[in-house]
Motif scaffolding. Structure first.
Motif, PDB file in Angstrom:
ATOM      1  N   THR A  58      50.264  56.274  29.179  1.00  0.00           N
ATOM      2  CA  THR A  58      49.077  56.242  30.093  1.00  0.00           C
ATOM      3  C   THR A  58      49.285  54.852  30.918  1.00  0.00           C
ATOM      4  OG1 THR A  58      47.457  57.431  28.648  1.00  0.00           O
ATOM      5  CG2 THR A  58      46.593  56.349  30.569  1.00  0.00           C
ATOM      6  N   PRO A  59      49.267  55.035  32.047  1.00  0.00           N
ATOM      7  CA  PRO A  59      49.486  53.884  32.996  1.00  0.00           C
ATOM      8  C   PRO A  59      48.638  52.757  32.804  1.00  0.00           C
ATOM      9  CG  PRO A  59      49.679  55.929  34.476  1.00  0.00           C
ATOM     10  CD  PRO A  59      49.055  56.379  33.038  1.00  0.00           C
ATOM     11  N   THR A  60      49.172  51.665  32.686  1.00  0.00           N
ATOM     12  CA  THR A  60      48.412  50.139  32.436  1.00  0.00           C
ATOM     13  C   THR A  60      48.454  49.437  33.676  1.00  0.00           C
ATOM     14  OG1 THR A  60      50.303  48.907  31.914  1.00  0.00           O
ATOM     15  CG2 THR A  60      49.234  50.380  30.046  1.00  0.00           C
ATOM     16  N   ILE A  61      47.909  48.285  33.842  1.00  0.00           N
ATOM     17  CA  ILE A  61      47.959  47.625  34.960  1.00  0.00           C
ATOM     18  C   ILE A  61      49.257  46.987  35.407  1.00  0.00           C
ATOM     19  CG2 ILE A  61      45.500  46.713  34.338  1.00  0.00           C
ATOM     20  CD1 ILE A  61      46.572  44.131  33.344  1.00  0.00           C
TER      21      ILE A  61
ATOM     22  N   THR B 260      38.667  44.079  36.494  1.00  0.00           N
ATOM     23  CA  THR B 260      37.423  44.408  35.834  1.00  0.00           C
ATOM     24  C   THR B 260      37.579  45.325  34.850  1.00  0.00           C
ATOM     25  OG1 THR B 260      36.579  44.401  38.227  1.00  0.00           O
ATOM     26  CG2 THR B 260      35.246  45.573  36.950  1.00  0.00           C
ATOM     27  N   LEU B 261      37.129  44.842  33.849  1.00  0.00           N
ATOM     28  CA  LEU B 261      37.349  45.588  32.410  1.00  0.00           C
ATOM     29  C   LEU B 261      36.021  46.447  32.027  1.00  0.00           C
ATOM     30  CD1 LEU B 261      39.487  42.854  30.233  1.00  0.00           C
ATOM     31  CD2 LEU B 261      40.237  44.857  31.887  1.00  0.00           C
ATOM     32  N   PHE B 262      36.495  47.596  31.843  1.00  0.00           N
ATOM     33  CA  PHE B 262      35.257  48.400  31.173  1.00  0.00           C
ATOM     34  C   PHE B 262      35.153  48.315  29.843  1.00  0.00           C
ATOM     35  CE2 PHE B 262      37.053  51.007  35.302  1.00  0.00           C
ATOM     36  CZ  PHE B 262      36.152  50.096  36.118  1.00  0.00           C
ATOM     37  N   PRO B 263      33.788  48.691  29.177  1.00  0.00           N
ATOM     38  CA  PRO B 263      33.907  48.394  27.790  1.00  0.00           C
ATOM     39  C   PRO B 263      34.192  49.914  27.305  1.00  0.00           C
ATOM     40  CG  PRO B 263      31.458  48.659  29.012  1.00  0.00           C
ATOM     41  CD  PRO B 263      32.621  48.527  29.989  1.00  0.00           C
TER      42      PRO B 263
ATOM     43  N   SER C  54      46.250  44.655  46.277  1.00  0.00           N
ATOM     44  CA  SER C  54      46.896  45.695  45.820  1.00  0.00           C
ATOM     45  C   SER C  54      45.957  46.417  44.761  1.00  0.00           C
ATOM     46  CB  SER C  54      48.237  45.403  45.104  1.00  0.00           C
ATOM     47  OG  SER C  54      48.682  46.396  44.527  1.00  0.00           O
ATOM     48  N   THR C  55      45.665  47.673  44.972  1.00  0.00           N
ATOM     49  CA  THR C  55      44.531  48.528  44.069  1.00  0.00           C
ATOM     50  C   THR C  55      45.795  49.393  43.628  1.00  0.00           C
ATOM     51  OG1 THR C  55      43.981  49.625  45.980  1.00  0.00           O
ATOM     52  CG2 THR C  55      42.666  48.003  45.402  1.00  0.00           C
ATOM     53  N   ALA C  56      46.894  49.305  43.554  1.00  0.00           N
ATOM     54  CA  ALA C  56      47.853  50.114  43.093  1.00  0.00           C
ATOM     55  C   ALA C  56      48.229  50.378  41.485  1.00  0.00           C
ATOM     56  CB  ALA C  56      49.429  49.806  43.750  1.00  0.00           C
ATOM     57  N   GLY C  57      49.201  51.293  41.234  1.00  0.00           N
ATOM     58  CA  GLY C  57      49.517  51.404  39.634  1.00  0.00           C
ATOM     59  C   GLY C  57      50.263  50.330  39.410  1.00  0.00           C
ATOM     60  N   GLY C  58      50.793  50.631  37.959  1.00  0.00           N
ATOM     61  CA  GLY C  58      51.437  49.595  37.148  1.00  0.00           C
ATOM     62  C   GLY C  58      52.696  49.270  37.731  1.00  0.00           C
TER      63      GLY C  58
ATOM     64  N   ALA D 239      40.196  48.558  34.918  1.00  0.00           N
ATOM     65  CA  ALA D 239      40.978  49.005  33.603  1.00  0.00           C
ATOM     66  C   ALA D 239      39.851  49.314  32.520  1.00  0.00           C
ATOM     67  CB  ALA D 239      42.053  47.927  33.286  1.00  0.00           C
ATOM     68  N   SER D 240      40.394  49.909  31.589  1.00  0.00           N
ATOM     69  CA  SER D 240      39.557  50.111  30.388  1.00  0.00           C
ATOM     70  C   SER D 240      40.169  48.851  29.509  1.00  0.00           C
ATOM     71  CB  SER D 240      40.355  51.360  29.469  1.00  0.00           C
ATOM     72  OG  SER D 240      41.440  51.271  29.300  1.00  0.00           O
ATOM     73  N   ALA D 241      39.297  48.420  28.356  1.00  0.00           N
ATOM     74  CA  ALA D 241      39.577  47.310  27.672  1.00  0.00           C
ATOM     75  C   ALA D 241      40.778  47.200  27.265  1.00  0.00           C
ATOM     76  CB  ALA D 241      38.419  47.099  26.451  1.00  0.00           C
ATOM     77  N   ASP D 242      41.638  48.330  27.070  1.00  0.00           N
ATOM     78  CA  ASP D 242      43.118  48.131  26.457  1.00  0.00           C
ATOM     79  C   ASP D 242      43.968  48.338  27.786  1.00  0.00           C
ATOM     80  OD1 ASP D 242      42.033  51.030  27.033  1.00  0.00           O
ATOM     81  OD2 ASP D 242      43.635  51.672  25.528  1.00  0.00           O
ATOM     82  N   GLY D 243      43.415  47.881  28.904  1.00  0.00           N
ATOM     83  CA  GLY D 243      44.353  47.829  29.951  1.00  0.00           C
ATOM     84  C   GLY D 243      44.958  49.282  30.741  1.00  0.00           C
TER      85      GLY D 243
END
Length: 254
Positions: free
Chosen positions: A201-204, A190-193, A168-172, A5-9
């Motif tokens: 936009t979908p989140t975790i 795993t949070l990307f910078p 689970s590698t699925a959507g929120g 995920a991005s840093a904002d989830g």
């Protein structure tokens, strides 16, 4: 549960940008400049990964059309389909399980080496779709009536195929249903910078909001790793009290 995920989830760039499509996957992969390390199935020593159909088709896609009319007995179609040629294939090491109760996914690509598709359906899944899966020797498990019943589906994974470790590698939406049902033991993020933003936009974790009497799920940190270029990997255990208070059943519309 294991997600990047991005840093904002956010777990994708936009609701309509499916990351399994190469053009979107390339942009998403560029958000992390660090080596992600071994793939999830090796890193977490799992036998299967789990996705929802929303990770595979556009969010407004309906059931497949144009399939031949069903000719098989509905009772037969509503039984698990596990052809030995797939289950007992010595080259198969992992299962790619997908919740697909509405019959939305047209499986047409060859599986990556070592992988086999396993579709989780329910009794309301269109019969022509179930027959189509059988004709293509695609494995499926039937769990639930109107929607895929997640606890029953996971029980069937264990009873029929001996799967005891699944990521689970699925959507929120699917991840939220799994969490509410007490079916998630650990969470790896795993949070990307990078920041994506977007109210839609979908989140975790998406799905149904907490009810008036529900509390956030507590997590216990197991490990953390900061990579050289800013990617952060966090691993948590879902607290025992949270698992004990979760609902005993859940369904997924996908």
């Amino acid at each position: 549960m294991s997600l990047g995920a991005s840093a904002d989830g956010k777990i994708t760039l936009h609701r309509d940008r499916i990351l399994l499509r190469p053009e979107h996957r390339r942009v998403w992969a560029s958000l992390s400049q660090d080596d992600a390390g071994p793939p999830v199935e090796q890193r977490l020593d799992v036998q299967a990964t789990l996705e929802g159909s929303g990770s595979l088709v556009d969010h407004d896609a309906g059931p497949l059309t144009g399939l031949p009319a069903p000719t098989a007995d509905p009772a037969e179609l509503h039984t698990h389909h596990l052809p030995p040629s797939v289950v007992d294939d010595p080259a198969r090491r992992y299962w790619f399980a997908a919740v697909n109760g509405r019959g939305r996914v047209r499986w047409q690509q060859e599986n990556p080496p070592g992988w086999a598709v396993l579709v989780l359906v329910c009794r309301s899944t269109p019969l022509d779709y179930l027959q189509w899966l059988r004709q293509r020797s695609i494995c499926y498990l039937v769990a639930g009536a109107e929607q895929v019943d997640l606890p029953s589906a996971l029980d069937a994974l264990g009873d029929e195929l001996g799967i005891t470790r699944l990521a689970s590698t699925a959507g929120g939406s699917l991840n939220a249903a799994l969490l509410r049902a007490g079916l998630i033991d650990e969470v790896e993020l795993t949070l990307f910078p990078a920041l994506v933003g977007g109210a839609d936009t979908p989140t975790i974790l998406d799905g149904t909001p907490l009810g008036p009497e529900q509390l956030p799920t507590r997590l216990e940190l197991l490990a953390s790793e900061v990579m050289p270029r800013g990617t952060v990997r966090l691993r948590y255990r879902v607290s025992a009290s949270a698992s004990a208070s979760a609902s005993a059943s859940a369904s997924a519309g996908d």
